[in-house]
Design a protein around this motif. Structure first.
Motif, mmCIF file in Angstrom:
data_model
loop_
_atom_site.group_PDB
_atom_site.id
_atom_site.type_symbol
_atom_site.label_atom_id
_atom_site.label_comp_id
_atom_site.label_asym_id
_atom_site.label_seq_id
_atom_site.Cartn_x
_atom_site.Cartn_y
_atom_site.Cartn_z
ATOM 1 N N TYR A 94 21.298 -4.431 -20.077
ATOM 2 C CA TYR A 94 22.383 -3.841 -19.891
ATOM 3 C C TYR A 94 22.138 -2.256 -20.757
ATOM 4 O O TYR A 94 21.679 -2.443 -21.587
ATOM 5 C CB TYR A 94 23.628 -4.367 -20.285
ATOM 6 C CG TYR A 94 23.624 -4.833 -21.571
ATOM 7 C CD1 TYR A 94 24.000 -3.956 -22.671
ATOM 8 C CD2 TYR A 94 23.080 -5.776 -22.277
ATOM 9 C CE1 TYR A 94 24.123 -4.182 -23.907
ATOM 10 C CE2 TYR A 94 23.045 -6.385 -23.576
ATOM 11 C CZ TYR A 94 23.639 -5.685 -24.652
ATOM 12 O OH TYR A 94 23.498 -5.780 -25.776
ATOM 13 N N VAL A 120 24.157 -7.768 -13.555
ATOM 14 C CA VAL A 120 24.808 -8.242 -14.976
ATOM 15 C C VAL A 120 24.156 -9.415 -15.520
ATOM 16 O O VAL A 120 24.150 -9.472 -16.692
ATOM 17 C CB VAL A 120 26.377 -8.703 -14.424
ATOM 18 C CG1 VAL A 120 26.623 -9.724 -13.819
ATOM 19 C CG2 VAL A 120 27.201 -9.050 -15.909
ATOM 20 N N GLN A 139 26.856 -5.647 -9.791
ATOM 21 C CA GLN A 139 26.550 -4.288 -10.619
ATOM 22 C C GLN A 139 27.680 -3.734 -11.403
ATOM 23 O O GLN A 139 28.789 -3.576 -10.856
ATOM 24 C CB GLN A 139 26.089 -3.409 -9.469
ATOM 25 C CG GLN A 139 24.758 -3.753 -8.641
ATOM 26 C CD GLN A 139 24.563 -2.829 -7.503
ATOM 27 O OE1 GLN A 139 24.737 -1.613 -7.616
ATOM 28 N NE2 GLN A 139 23.609 -3.181 -6.501
ATOM 29 N N GLN A 140 27.398 -3.139 -12.448
ATOM 30 C CA GLN A 140 28.454 -2.927 -13.411
ATOM 31 C C GLN A 140 28.383 -1.264 -13.494
ATOM 32 O O GLN A 140 27.372 -0.738 -13.861
ATOM 33 C CB GLN A 140 28.092 -3.348 -14.874
ATOM 34 C CG GLN A 140 28.256 -4.778 -14.747
ATOM 35 C CD GLN A 140 29.345 -5.536 -14.340
ATOM 36 O OE1 GLN A 140 30.410 -5.245 -15.168
ATOM 37 N NE2 GLN A 140 29.401 -6.075 -13.222
ATOM 38 N N ASN A 156 20.642 0.189 -19.590
ATOM 39 C CA ASN A 156 19.094 0.264 -19.883
ATOM 40 C C ASN A 156 18.686 1.583 -20.246
ATOM 41 O O ASN A 156 17.779 1.657 -21.232
ATOM 42 C CB ASN A 156 18.520 -0.409 -18.548
ATOM 43 C CG ASN A 156 18.490 -1.712 -18.475
ATOM 44 O OD1 ASN A 156 18.165 -2.702 -19.371
ATOM 45 N ND2 ASN A 156 19.322 -2.276 -17.436
ATOM 46 N N GLU A 209 26.063 0.822 -15.951
ATOM 47 C CA GLU A 209 24.936 1.153 -15.834
ATOM 48 C C GLU A 209 24.542 2.611 -15.327
ATOM 49 O O GLU A 209 23.802 3.255 -15.581
ATOM 50 C CB GLU A 209 24.279 0.085 -14.949
ATOM 51 C CG GLU A 209 23.998 -1.427 -15.233
ATOM 52 C CD GLU A 209 23.726 -1.589 -16.744
ATOM 53 O OE1 GLU A 209 22.602 -0.903 -16.963
ATOM 54 O OE2 GLU A 209 24.383 -2.047 -17.549
#
Length: 330
Positions: A180, A227, A241-242, A182, A245
């Motif tokens: 996460y 996630v 998908q968060q 990233n 990001e």
């Protein structure tokens, strides 16, 4: 999402869930977004002070932080140096560098300095804190604590896989899985290269960010790590998908563009903003134009309709970067 104490963490739709209380992670994000505004209103400055006060109350004598405060105004944990410590230092460093209120800048720097001596083992916590240190160095380039924290975080990222028996040239990431936030990791290397004169860190940061953009792209749009993370054998799209990001990608690409002026990085900021507008794996708009809230997650068939603090702040942060890019480079 904000009351007289702080920023509520979760929401049911657009309604704050008071029973879930507040967390330092989100208050720090809120402080950062507010202090990035180039022309903040009086209301925004007042809100910045409220968030700063929350962080001050959360900080322990040794510079570590509580994270979770209940609606009953009691802390539900002990001070520690997890991700929330890193987020707190990131928000404090941003406030020290960018707030239009001198008292906020001065106080934020003091709280940053109280916590900047810690070196947690968690890579993300170090990375978040290092980005706060980088903000301090933008106005005080010789700040000893900030320089040391940024350098140590860059070193930790650079050596994170030295214990791996085989390094895969097709997987030049410092961890065996994408997790996460990233893009935060290459952004630290970019900042270290730019602010500390570390050319090797700068080159590696650009390479890592370019690789990440390729891995997290699908058919011309961003397809971020879901996630549950992503390993070498897993391919996109993955869900849920968060929004956080995309905010990390927008921040890192904006930093890369500011350093290099290469169009690829400006395009990355625009792709991150476009994800919220529906240019994503599900073709789904990820914000509510009526409330201004960001939706909590993208699924294969649509979205999580809750509008929590993290997702709303990720939306605002991404749009800030996109707006700044378009204003400065029309």
């Amino acid at each position: 999402m904000t009351d007289e104490v702080g920023l509520f963490e979760h929401a049911d739709g657009a309604i704050p869930r008071r029973e879930h209380g507040y967390c330092v992670d989100d208050v720090a994000r809120g402080l950062m977004v507010l202090c990035r505004e180039p022309f903040p209103s009086e209301a925004a400055i007042e809100l910045s002070g409220r968030y700063l006060t929350f962080l001050a109350h959360a900080q322990g004598p040794d510079g570590s932080f509580h994270n979770r405060l209940g609606y009953d105004r009691s802390w539900h944990d002990r001070p520690a140096t997890g991700d929330w410590w890193g987020r707190a230092l990131w928000g404090l460093g941003t406030a020290a560098a960018g707030s239009s209120a001198p008292w906020i800048r001065d106080a934020a720097l003091g709280f940053f300095e109280r916590g900047a001596h810690h070196r947690p083992i968690h890579l993300r916590a170090m990375a978040f804190a290092a980005l706060g240190a980088a903000q301090v160095l933008t106005f005080e380039p010789t700040h000893r604590l900030a320089r040391a924290l940024l350098a140590d975080a860059a070193l930790a990222i650079g050596t994170a896989r030295t214990d791996q028996p085989v390094r895969d040239e097709d997987w030049p990431w410092p961890q065996t899985r994408l997790a996460y936030g990233n893009a935060t990791l290459p952004e630290v290397l970019l900042m270290a290269g730019h602010l500390l004169g570390d050319e090797e860190a700068l080159a590696r940061g650009l390479a890592m960010l370019g690789w990440l953009m390729d891995v997290e792209s699908n058919d011309g749009h961003f397809s971020p790590t879901p996630v549950g993370g992503r390993g070498t054998a897993e391919r996109q799209p993955g869900f849920d998908q968060q929004p956080i990001e995309l905010a990390a990608l927008a921040d890192a690409c904006a930093t890369a563009f500011a350093i290099t002026a290469e169009p690829r990085w400006a395009a990355g900021v625009r792709l991150a903003a476009a994800w919220f507008a529906g240019d994503n794996d599900a073709g789904t708009v990820m914000y509510d134009p009526v409330t201004g809230g960001g939706y909590d997650g993208l699924t294969a068939v649509g979205r999580n309709a809750n509008q929590g603090a993290e997702s709303t702040l990720a939306l605002l942060s991404t749009l800030q970067q996109d707006r700044r890019l378009r204003t400065e480079n029309p």
